[in-house]
Design a protein around this motif. Structure first.
Motif, PDB file in Angstrom:
ATOM      1  N   PRO A   1       0.805  -1.235   0.000  1.00 46.64           N
ATOM      2  CA  PRO A   1       0.000   0.000   0.000  1.00 46.64           C
ATOM      3  C   PRO A   1       0.836   1.284   0.000  1.00 46.64           C
ATOM      4  O   PRO A   1       0.365   2.330  -0.422  1.00 46.64           O
ATOM      5  CB  PRO A   1      -0.818  -0.107   1.290  1.00 46.64           C
ATOM      6  N   VAL A   2       2.098   1.179   0.420  1.00 41.70           N
ATOM      7  CA  VAL A   2       2.952   2.376   0.440  1.00 41.70           C
ATOM      8  C   VAL A   2       3.237   2.867  -0.987  1.00 41.70           C
ATOM      9  O   VAL A   2       3.517   4.039  -1.208  1.00 41.70           O
ATOM     10  CB  VAL A   2       4.270   2.074   1.190  1.00 41.70           C
ATOM     11  N   LEU A   3       3.124   1.932  -1.949  1.00 42.91           N
ATOM     12  CA  LEU A   3       3.375   2.329  -3.338  1.00 42.91           C
ATOM     13  C   LEU A   3       2.390   3.386  -3.831  1.00 42.91           C
ATOM     14  O   LEU A   3       2.742   4.224  -4.648  1.00 42.91           O
ATOM     15  CB  LEU A   3       3.338   1.112  -4.262  1.00 42.91           C
TER      16      LEU A   3
ATOM     17  N   TYR B   1       1.279   5.896  -2.198  1.00 42.85           N
ATOM     18  CA  TYR B   1       1.863   7.175  -1.796  1.00 42.85           C
ATOM     19  C   TYR B   1       3.073   7.520  -2.669  1.00 42.85           C
ATOM     20  O   TYR B   1       3.218   8.651  -3.132  1.00 42.85           O
ATOM     21  CB  TYR B   1       2.270   7.155  -0.307  1.00 42.85           C
ATOM     22  N   PHE B   2       3.940   6.522  -2.921  1.00 46.12           N
ATOM     23  CA  PHE B   2       5.167   6.815  -3.673  1.00 46.12           C
ATOM     24  C   PHE B   2       4.866   7.269  -5.110  1.00 46.12           C
ATOM     25  O   PHE B   2       5.499   8.191  -5.615  1.00 46.12           O
ATOM     26  CB  PHE B   2       6.103   5.609  -3.694  1.00 46.12           C
ATOM     27  N   TYR B   3       3.882   6.632  -5.757  1.00 39.03           N
ATOM     28  CA  TYR B   3       3.565   7.050  -7.133  1.00 39.03           C
ATOM     29  C   TYR B   3       2.972   8.455  -7.160  1.00 39.03           C
ATOM     30  O   TYR B   3       3.334   9.269  -8.012  1.00 39.03           O
ATOM     31  CB  TYR B   3       2.620   6.038  -7.804  1.00 39.03           C
ATOM     32  N   THR B   4       2.036   8.735  -6.237  1.00 40.40           N
ATOM     33  CA  THR B   4       1.464  10.088  -6.178  1.00 40.40           C
ATOM     34  C   THR B   4       2.580  11.102  -5.939  1.00 40.40           C
ATOM     35  O   THR B   4       2.690  12.132  -6.608  1.00 40.40           O
ATOM     36  CB  THR B   4       0.472  10.198  -4.987  1.00 40.40           C
ATOM     37  N   SER B   5       3.419  10.760  -4.981  1.00 41.88           N
ATOM     38  CA  SER B   5       4.477  11.670  -4.590  1.00 41.88           C
ATOM     39  C   SER B   5       5.462  11.897  -5.737  1.00 41.88           C
ATOM     40  O   SER B   5       5.889  13.030  -5.986  1.00 41.88           O
ATOM     41  CB  SER B   5       5.189  11.061  -3.371  1.00 41.88           C
ATOM     42  N   TYR B   6       5.792  10.824  -6.472  1.00 43.78           N
ATOM     43  CA  TYR B   6       6.731  10.974  -7.590  1.00 43.78           C
ATOM     44  C   TYR B   6       6.160  11.943  -8.636  1.00 43.78           C
ATOM     45  O   TYR B   6       6.859  12.861  -9.080  1.00 43.78           O
ATOM     46  CB  TYR B   6       7.014   9.610  -8.240  1.00 43.78           C
ATOM     47  N   ALA B   7       4.892  11.715  -9.012  1.00 39.12           N
ATOM     48  CA  ALA B   7       4.281  12.571 -10.049  1.00 39.12           C
ATOM     49  C   ALA B   7       4.264  14.030  -9.595  1.00 39.12           C
ATOM     50  O   ALA B   7       4.566  14.947 -10.368  1.00 39.12           O
ATOM     51  CB  ALA B   7       2.861  12.089 -10.352  1.00 39.12           C
ATOM     52  N   ILE B   8       3.950  14.253  -8.339  1.00 35.94           N
ATOM     53  CA  ILE B   8       3.824  15.628  -7.844  1.00 35.94           C
ATOM     54  C   ILE B   8       5.199  16.270  -7.601  1.00 35.94           C
ATOM     55  O   ILE B   8       5.408  17.448  -7.915  1.00 35.94           O
ATOM     56  CB  ILE B   8       2.908  15.673  -6.601  1.00 35.94           C
ATOM     57  N   GLU B   9       6.149  15.494  -7.119  1.00 44.04           N
ATOM     58  CA  GLU B   9       7.510  16.035  -6.919  1.00 44.04           C
ATOM     59  C   GLU B   9       8.130  16.429  -8.265  1.00 44.04           C
ATOM     60  O   GLU B   9       8.811  17.443  -8.384  1.00 44.04           O
ATOM     61  CB  GLU B   9       8.426  14.994  -6.259  1.00 44.04           C
ATOM     62  N   GLN B  10       7.879  15.584  -9.270  1.00 46.41           N
ATOM     63  CA  GLN B  10       8.415  15.861 -10.603  1.00 46.41           C
ATOM     64  C   GLN B  10       7.846  17.179 -11.134  1.00 46.41           C
ATOM     65  O   GLN B  10       8.538  18.009 -11.687  1.00 46.41           O
ATOM     66  CB  GLN B  10       8.023  14.696 -11.511  1.00 46.41           C
ATOM     67  N   ARG B  11       6.541  17.331 -10.910  1.00 47.60           N
ATOM     68  CA  ARG B  11       5.868  18.565 -11.347  1.00 47.60           C
ATOM     69  C   ARG B  11       6.412  19.761 -10.570  1.00 47.60           C
ATOM     70  O   ARG B  11       6.675  20.829 -11.144  1.00 47.60           O
ATOM     71  CB  ARG B  11       4.353  18.435 -11.120  1.00 47.60           C
ATOM     72  N   ALA B  12       6.575  19.584  -9.260  1.00 48.71           N
ATOM     73  CA  ALA B  12       7.053  20.683  -8.423  1.00 48.71           C
ATOM     74  C   ALA B  12       8.406  21.179  -8.926  1.00 48.71           C
ATOM     75  O   ALA B  12       8.663  22.388  -8.991  1.00 48.71           O
ATOM     76  CB  ALA B  12       7.164  20.229  -6.972  1.00 48.71           C
TER      77      ALA B  12
ATOM     78  N   GLN C   1      12.853   4.127  -4.111  1.00 45.59           N
ATOM     79  CA  GLN C   1      11.862   3.297  -3.416  1.00 45.59           C
ATOM     80  C   GLN C   1      10.945   2.583  -4.408  1.00 45.59           C
ATOM     81  O   GLN C   1      10.645   1.406  -4.245  1.00 45.59           O
ATOM     82  CB  GLN C   1      11.012   4.174  -2.479  1.00 45.59           C
ATOM     83  N   ILE C   2      10.510   3.319  -5.432  1.00 41.24           N
ATOM     84  CA  ILE C   2       9.588   2.728  -6.413  1.00 41.24           C
ATOM     85  C   ILE C   2      10.280   1.581  -7.159  1.00 41.24           C
ATOM     86  O   ILE C   2       9.729   0.493  -7.328  1.00 41.24           O
ATOM     87  CB  ILE C   2       9.079   3.812  -7.395  1.00 41.24           C
ATOM     88  N   GLN C   3      11.505   1.825  -7.589  1.00 46.19           N
ATOM     89  CA  GLN C   3      12.226   0.803  -8.365  1.00 46.19           C
ATOM     90  C   GLN C   3      12.517  -0.436  -7.520  1.00 46.19           C
ATOM     91  O   GLN C   3      12.556  -1.555  -8.029  1.00 46.19           O
ATOM     92  CB  GLN C   3      13.511   1.390  -8.919  1.00 46.19           C
ATOM     93  N   LYS C   4      12.699  -0.221  -6.234  1.00 44.12           N
ATOM     94  CA  LYS C   4      12.971  -1.337  -5.328  1.00 44.12           C
ATOM     95  C   LYS C   4      11.704  -2.160  -5.066  1.00 44.12           C
ATOM     96  O   LYS C   4      11.757  -3.368  -4.882  1.00 44.12           O
ATOM     97  CB  LYS C   4      13.478  -0.744  -4.007  1.00 44.12           C
TER      98      LYS C   4
END
Ligand SMILES: [Fe+2]
Ligand SMILES: [Fe+2]
Length: 225
Positions: A114-116, A118-129, A166-169
């Protein structure tokens, strides 16, 4: 797909208008502070304590710090205290929905871990930021503003690297999933920009343009904490 000429030009046009008007500019900075605050709150709610090593605690702390830096800048530009009331921000509802919609989209993958989500949302938003703050920072520098977002940008580069690891792992199908969520995020980002543009051009400013107001009062704003 993540960044198109259309979205960059639209953002630059909005930034030009915002940075020429102190009332709009303070509300814009306050909106960014609000988004950082939502990001911080989401981390606190989503990450289980079983994975909270010092990197994650650092990340949580830095998102809170970004919110505070941007809030202080907003208040300096406005020359008054500001809360997160909608009339003290720009397109705040759309900004909130942007975050929520990207977050909910990641649920459709039904990850076993389930942590994934969060990680996918966070990746998309961090990239945008990173892209968004870079263009905003260029505008601030080009117009010789007495502050920059260098500190925040350095943190965002670090966050993106950490989340990507984290995502790749944790997910073998990470490349396809990242492409899919990034494409969805791009659509939501475009809607956010369109609403931001509408709001910016509809808000009648009670103040004269930033430059004439501040011309003789410029000083370096200390945003470090
Ligand atoms: Fe941040
Ligand atoms: Fe971040």
């Amino acid at each position: 797909m993540l960044e198109t000429k259309k979205t960059s030009l639209l953002l630059l046009n909005i930034l030009e208008k915002i940075t020429s008007d102190s009332s709009l500019h303070s509300r814009f900075l306050n909106t960014l502070s609000y988004l950082e605050y939502i990001g911080n709150r989401k981390m606190l709610k989503s990450l289980p304590s079983s994975i909270l090593n010092h990197f994650f605690l650092d990340h949580i702390n830095e998102e809170s710090r970004h919110s505070l830096i941007l809030k202080r800048l907003a208040q300096k530009v406005a020359e008054k205290d500001m809360t997160f009331r909608s009339d003290e921000m720009i397109a705040s509802e759309r900004a909130y929905n942007y975050f929520q919609e990207v977050d909910h989209y990641s649920l459709k993958f039904n990850f076993k871990d389930p942590v994934l989500n969060y990680f996918y949302t966070s990746y998309a938003i961090e990239q945008r930021a990173l892209l968004f703050y870079s263009l905003y920072n260029d505008t601030l520098k080009k117009k010789s503003f007495p502050f920059s977002l260098d500190v925040i940008l350095n943190d965002e580069i670090k966050h993106l690297r950490l989340i990507s690891e984290q995502i790749q792992k944790r997910d073998e199908n990470w490349q396809n999933n990242l492409d899919e969520i990034s494409q969805f995020e791009h659509k939501k980002y475009f809607s956010l920009l369109v609403d931001l543009e509408k709001s910016v051009f509809n808000i009648a400013s009670p103040f004269p343009p930033y430059f004439s107001l501040k011309k003789n009062k410029r000083r370096f704003i200390d945003y470090q904490i």
